[in-house]
Scaffold this active site. Structure first.
Site, PDB file in Angstrom:
ATOM      1  N   GLU A 204      44.876  13.937   4.688  1.00 36.62           N
ATOM      2  CA  GLU A 204      45.336  12.565   4.863  1.00 36.62           C
ATOM      3  C   GLU A 204      46.795  12.546   5.312  1.00 36.62           C
ATOM      4  O   GLU A 204      47.609  13.305   4.786  1.00 36.62           O
ATOM      5  CB  GLU A 204      45.197  11.777   3.553  1.00 36.62           C
ATOM      6  CG  GLU A 204      45.459  10.294   3.738  1.00 36.62           C
ATOM      7  CD  GLU A 204      45.363   9.514   2.427  1.00 36.62           C
ATOM      8  OE1 GLU A 204      44.925   8.358   2.470  1.00 36.62           O
ATOM      9  OE2 GLU A 204      45.741  10.051   1.381  1.00 36.62           O
ATOM     10  N   ALA A 343      49.722  13.683  -5.444  1.00 42.75           N
ATOM     11  CA  ALA A 343      48.321  14.070  -5.620  1.00 42.75           C
ATOM     12  C   ALA A 343      47.507  13.510  -4.471  1.00 42.75           C
ATOM     13  O   ALA A 343      47.961  12.640  -3.730  1.00 42.75           O
ATOM     14  CB  ALA A 343      47.786  13.552  -6.956  1.00 42.75           C
ATOM     15  N   MET A 344      46.288  14.018  -4.318  1.00 44.22           N
ATOM     16  CA  MET A 344      45.392  13.568  -3.252  1.00 44.22           C
ATOM     17  C   MET A 344      43.985  13.428  -3.815  1.00 44.22           C
ATOM     18  O   MET A 344      43.492  14.301  -4.525  1.00 44.22           O
ATOM     19  CB  MET A 344      45.418  14.562  -2.087  1.00 44.22           C
ATOM     20  CG  MET A 344      44.496  14.184  -0.947  1.00 44.22           C
ATOM     21  SD  MET A 344      44.925  12.589  -0.194  1.00 44.22           S
ATOM     22  CE  MET A 344      43.360  12.130   0.522  1.00 44.22           C
ATOM     23  N   GLU A 345      43.327  12.314  -3.435  1.00 40.61           N
ATOM     24  CA  GLU A 345      42.067  11.903  -4.058  1.00 40.61           C
ATOM     25  C   GLU A 345      40.822  12.490  -3.420  1.00 40.61           C
ATOM     26  O   GLU A 345      39.730  11.951  -3.608  1.00 40.61           O
ATOM     27  CB  GLU A 345      41.955  10.372  -4.003  1.00 40.61           C
ATOM     28  CG  GLU A 345      41.812   9.775  -2.600  1.00 40.61           C
ATOM     29  CD  GLU A 345      43.114   9.383  -1.951  1.00 40.61           C
ATOM     30  OE1 GLU A 345      43.099   8.596  -0.995  1.00 40.61           O
ATOM     31  OE2 GLU A 345      44.175   9.875  -2.412  1.00 40.61           O
ATOM     32  N   ASN A 346      40.915  13.580  -2.668  1.00 40.06           N
ATOM     33  CA  ASN A 346      39.747  14.151  -1.996  1.00 40.06           C
ATOM     34  C   ASN A 346      38.506  14.042  -2.876  1.00 40.06           C
ATOM     35  O   ASN A 346      38.526  14.420  -4.044  1.00 40.06           O
ATOM     36  CB  ASN A 346      39.987  15.631  -1.681  1.00 40.06           C
ATOM     37  CG  ASN A 346      41.338  15.904  -1.084  1.00 40.06           C
ATOM     38  OD1 ASN A 346      41.670  15.414  -0.031  1.00 40.06           O
ATOM     39  ND2 ASN A 346      42.135  16.684  -1.797  1.00 40.06           N
ATOM     40  N   HIS A 377      45.132   7.070 -11.197  1.00 33.34           N
ATOM     41  CA  HIS A 377      45.273   6.610  -9.810  1.00 33.34           C
ATOM     42  C   HIS A 377      44.278   7.344  -8.899  1.00 33.34           C
ATOM     43  O   HIS A 377      43.542   6.713  -8.121  1.00 33.34           O
ATOM     44  CB  HIS A 377      46.705   6.874  -9.345  1.00 33.34           C
ATOM     45  CG  HIS A 377      47.011   6.379  -7.969  1.00 33.34           C
ATOM     46  ND1 HIS A 377      47.706   5.217  -7.733  1.00 33.34           N
ATOM     47  CD2 HIS A 377      46.722   6.891  -6.736  1.00 33.34           C
ATOM     48  CE1 HIS A 377      47.828   5.029  -6.423  1.00 33.34           C
ATOM     49  NE2 HIS A 377      47.237   6.044  -5.800  1.00 33.34           N
ATOM     50  N   GLU A 378      44.238   8.675  -9.021  1.00 35.80           N
ATOM     51  CA  GLU A 378      43.348   9.442  -8.154  1.00 35.80           C
ATOM     52  C   GLU A 378      41.878   9.222  -8.502  1.00 35.80           C
ATOM     53  O   GLU A 378      41.018   9.224  -7.611  1.00 35.80           O
ATOM     54  CB  GLU A 378      43.693  10.931  -8.240  1.00 35.80           C
ATOM     55  CG  GLU A 378      45.147  11.262  -7.905  1.00 35.80           C
ATOM     56  CD  GLU A 378      45.637  10.632  -6.613  1.00 35.80           C
ATOM     57  OE1 GLU A 378      44.853  10.556  -5.649  1.00 35.80           O
ATOM     58  OE2 GLU A 378      46.808  10.210  -6.562  1.00 35.80           O
ATOM     59  N   HIS A 381      40.657   6.070  -6.964  1.00 31.65           N
ATOM     60  CA  HIS A 381      40.378   6.276  -5.542  1.00 31.65           C
ATOM     61  C   HIS A 381      38.946   6.737  -5.283  1.00 31.65           C
ATOM     62  O   HIS A 381      38.448   6.580  -4.156  1.00 31.65           O
ATOM     63  CB  HIS A 381      41.323   7.330  -4.963  1.00 31.65           C
ATOM     64  CG  HIS A 381      42.603   6.770  -4.429  1.00 31.65           C
ATOM     65  ND1 HIS A 381      42.653   5.698  -3.579  1.00 31.65           N
ATOM     66  CD2 HIS A 381      43.897   7.163  -4.610  1.00 31.65           C
ATOM     67  CE1 HIS A 381      43.913   5.443  -3.264  1.00 31.65           C
ATOM     68  NE2 HIS A 381      44.689   6.322  -3.875  1.00 31.65           N
ATOM     69  N   GLU A 400      45.383   2.028  -1.673  1.00 30.83           N
ATOM     70  CA  GLU A 400      46.518   2.373  -2.521  1.00 30.83           C
ATOM     71  C   GLU A 400      46.953   1.252  -3.457  1.00 30.83           C
ATOM     72  O   GLU A 400      47.348   1.511  -4.598  1.00 30.83           O
ATOM     73  CB  GLU A 400      47.701   2.825  -1.662  1.00 30.83           C
ATOM     74  CG  GLU A 400      47.407   4.050  -0.797  1.00 30.83           C
ATOM     75  CD  GLU A 400      47.057   5.283  -1.624  1.00 30.83           C
ATOM     76  OE1 GLU A 400      47.257   5.270  -2.852  1.00 30.83           O
ATOM     77  OE2 GLU A 400      46.583   6.273  -1.022  1.00 30.83           O
TER      78      GLU A 400
END
Length: 817
Positions: A204, A343-346, A377-378, A381, A400
């Site tokens: 992303e 962080a990333m929500e993959n 948060h993640e 998502h 977001e």
């Protein structure tokens, strides 16, 4: 490259020997055919056969000035991606243990939805050794080249792809492992004093194109079959569970091949890959396997225990709250040495910077709340962003802003309410922008990155928090559940969410929500686009209470936009919202105005609706008015217009008619049946759009034999309410000022007229013009107090227009233009 089948069957030894021989023969034949086919490709297209040596793609770029779809930063709507079969093999080019590059093979299955001779895939800094299209022969490919400015791999064809047909685009390529955490990257870390490496991905917003050729836009969702090749001592992770392991031998040793299950339908930016020597702790929640991965030293120190203990409860809370189950069978969470963001929500493979995920009570006392918020948060998502994704990056707040709002709610599973209820996050950024930008303003990667701002996160969360307070948390949940179920595995725009929220709100709340939104927009607490967005659904609204509130605010916006660039678009927007309500009301009286007393209908709102749609030139309304008025003209004594509709019907008939209708109304007015009749008819006669008739009407107002002096001021007040009438009245007043010289006791009426006239002012020049006129021509009165008041009123209006007109114009252009 479909996943290898895991089903089994029994064969005798003899059969095994025979089958083995046949397989060996088949492999030899396939190898020979592959070599011949590769040579054919090289002869026809100049593309080399696949190799693990570093390729040197020498394709050109577009000639200067050459135009085509590659000049557009957005993909054309000719192809839809269905599935990616992707193999990635990170390795070293120099024989060293540390990988520096990766080699890839991809099969992209697409469906043609519009005939095209050009295929565009996003590709950034990838080098190719082979590109083919299954079902097309090599000579069907005219040329292959890079449109670097927009990150396109361009495949031009000699024949058109057929609408409705499926095609498979095959590519062999390589790329460089990044040292910075974007795309597919490699990072260093230390474990018990030993230097180690980990390979991970960050796609992303637009980095997937640097890992594999793809349709790298969030609306281009597809399924993914992924296979990773790595050294046997490492573990490979992706979005889905691993379903098959095999070995691949080469001169440099053995490699392990990990094949993953077919993914759910998702956007390219959610594809995730990790290859590491990490350890993990695990648990389960509602049948979902949850694992937290980190370096083995951190795992040994218990630093993953806090995360593994809160992940399950928060995931279960969201499943229950959204009434939509987490759709995957596993959830991996990985602590990385570095990441571009927290962080990333993959989907199925969350990645965190290690300091955001790992917790050691002796080192970070009291840091659990921050860790919990980011985890929540993640996890939020997984529904807002993964399951339902914004159509384009201009609506990133749907991902977001909602995730930021729900991070507090998710944290409440672990922490007391008093620590998690303060949702409002003040927007103090200088370079503020609306939570939802116009799509055309967010096109390039640079513009996309700018959307990842505090405004998108914090103001987006504020909007949801305000909606929650207005409509209650229970109704917010109900609306969001409807939104999630309707758009699962799909894409949305902002209005999709508002429509679902509004349709679950009780009538009184819908009315209040619209009213509050416009009031908050008026004082600058929310963007005007948000308030307008809440009215998008009004074409389906039938409740009087809602329309009472909406009509007031929509008319106010209309009056403020007069003589602006937005006015034409706004009239269409207003028209499209109110016309269905007009038809609903007309149906309730069976299209007969005399039935008004026989049905349960709010008459004042009905009159307001008719006035609005006639003013907006709805043909049906004008025809209704003309028909009723014609009956009235044929026999006034018998076919009287119901007094409640007298003004609006006469107005519509005069607007659509000629001097005949106008003169007839004037003749009825001269009968002076009643004061209310007089005022209604005087107002109706101002509705003509013919300048000479309005000018004659103004002269009549100054002739006491036609209109009494007590009513002359009323005529001017009615006329100046219409744009054409305003200019005529202002010019008439200046040209005939001596006729307006009153006794001192009657200046109050003149001041009232000038105050009404000022409603049409659209610039400081006009008030300066008025000031000069009054001070130089009308010297018999002190005008300073009036002018001061007019100036204050005008400045408020101009400030509102300066702030809101561009926003409204952009919003309207996007939504109805």
């Amino acid at each position: 490259m479909r996943p290898t089948s895991t089903s089994g069957f029994y064969l005798s030894r003899k059969a095994v020997v025979i089958c083995s021989f046949l397989v060996l023969v088949l492999l030899v034949v396939c190898t020979v055919l592959a070599i011949l086919y590769g040579k054919l490709i090289a002869e026809k297209t100049g593309i080399c056969s696949p190799t693990l040596e570093p390729p040197s793609t020498d394709w050109g770029t577009a000639a200067p000035g050459r135009q085509g779809p590659w000049n557009n930063s957005r993909l054309p709507n000719s192809l839809i991606a269905r599935n990616y079969q992707l193999e990635l093999w990170p390795r070293s080019l120099s024989g060293l243990e540390r990988p520096s590059h990766f080699f890839g093979q991809v099969n992209v299955t697409v469906t043609c939805i519009k005939e095209t001779e050009v295929i565009l895939l996003h590709s950034h800094k990838l080098l190719y050794t082979g590109v083919t299209i299954v079902s097309l022969i090599p000579s069907d490919i005219r040329c292959t080249w890079f449109a670097v400015e927009n990150d396109y791999l361009v495949i031009e064809l000699n024949k058109k792809l057929i609408t409705g047909a499926d095609y498979i685009i095959q590519a062999n390529y390589s790329g460089k492992l990044e040292e910075y955490p974007t795309g597919l990257f490699i990072s260093n870390y230390t474990e018990w004093g030993v230097n180690k490496t980990i390979i991970a991905s960050q796609m992303e917003p637009v980095y997937a194109r640097s890992v594999f050729p793809c349709f790298d836009e969030p609306a281009m969702k597809a399924t993914f079959d992924i296979r990773l090749v790595h050294r046997p001592q490492f573990v490979a992770l992706s979005n889905m569970p691993a379903i098959h392991f095999s070995e691949r031998l080469e001169k440099n040793g053995a490699w392990k091949v990990t094949t993953f299950n077919t993914s759910v339908k998702m956007s390219t930016y959610l594809v995730a890959l990790v290859i590491s020597d990490y350890g993990c702790v695990n648990t389960t929640s509602n049948g979902v396997e949850i694992r937290v991965w980190a370096d083995k030293q951190a795992i040994s120190n218990g630093e993953a225990h806090y995360a593994i203990n809160v992940l399950g409860p928060i995931l279960s809370f969201f499943e229950e709250y959204f009434n939509v189950s987490y759709p995957l069978s596993k959830l991996d969470v990985v602590a990385l040495p570095e990441l571009e963001m927290d962080a990333m929500e993959n989907w199925g493979l969350l990645t965190f910077r290690e300091e955001i995920l790992l917790y050691h009570p002796d080192v970070l006392i009291g840091y659990q709340f921050e860790i919990t918020k980011v985890i929540a948060h993640e996890l939020a998502h997984q529904w807002f962003g993964n399951l339902v994704t914004m159509y384009w990056w201009n609506d990133l707040w749907l991902n977001e802003g909602l995730a930021r709002y729900f991070e507090f709610m998710g944290a409440s599973v672990v922490f007391p309410p008093e620590k998690t209820e303060n949702i409002i996050l003040v927007d103090e950024l200088t370079n503020s922008h609306p939570v939802a930008e116009k799509e055309e303003h967010v096109r390039t990667p640079e513009e996309i990155h700018l959307m990842f701002s505090g405004v998108t996160y914090n103001k987006g969360a504020d909007v949801i928090a305000i909606a929650s307070r207005i409509m209650t948390k229970e109704l917010l949940a109900k609306g969001l559940r409807s939104y999630l179920k309707t758009f699962s595995y799909s894409n949305t725009v902002t209005d999709d969410m508002w429509n679902h929220l509004q349709m679950v709100i009780p009538v009184i709340n819908r009315a209040q929500m619209i009213s509050d939104a416009f009031h908050l927009a008026r004082v600058g607490h929310v963007d005007i686009e948000i308030a307008l967005g809440m009215t998008m659904y009004l074409a389906k609204e039938k409740e009087n209470l809602v329309w009472f509130n909406a009509m007031e605010h929509l008319k106010h916006i209309e009056s403020m936009l007069t003589a602006t660039s937005s006015y034409g678009l706004y009239k269409k927007f207003f028209f499209d919202r109110v016309v269905p309500f007009y038809h609903y009301q007309m149906k309730s009286i069976n299209h007969v105005f005399k039935n008004i007393n026989n049905v349960d209908i709010n008459i004042s709102l009905f009159v307001s609706t008719i006035e609005t749609v006639c003013r907006l030139n709805l043909k049906d309304c004008l025809d209704q008015a003309t028909s009723l008025f014609s009956q009235f003209m044929s026999n006034p004594a018998v076919n009287r217009i119901p007094y409640l509709f007298r003004e609006v019907i006469c107005c519509g008939a005069i607007k659509a008619g000629t001097i005949i209708e106008w003169d007839f109304v004037f003749s009825i007015y001269q009968m002076h049946i009643s004061i209310s009749d007089d005022l209604d008819l005087l107002s109706a006669m101002a509705c003509t759009t013919d300048p000479w008739m309005l000018t004659r009407y103004l002269h009549y107002a100054m002739d006491e034999s036609k209109i009494p002096k007590d009513y002359s001021w009323r005529v001017f007040e009615y006329v100046v309410h219409y744009p054409i009438g305003w200019f005529l009245a202002w010019n008439f007043i200046r040209a005939n000022w001596k006729m307006f010289q009153p006794p001192k006791t009657e200046y109050i009426e003149l001041e009232n007229l000038i105050w009404t006239l000022s409603d049409g002012f659209t610039s400081n020049f006009q008030i300066k013009e008025l000031e000069l006129f009054l001070n130089n021509t009308a010297k018999g009165h002190e005008w300073s107090t009036l002018l001061q008041g007019l100036n204050v009123k005008l400045q408020k209006k101009l400030k509102w227009k300066e702030k809101n007109n561009p926003k409204i114009y952009n919003w309207l252009s996007k939504n109805i233009g």
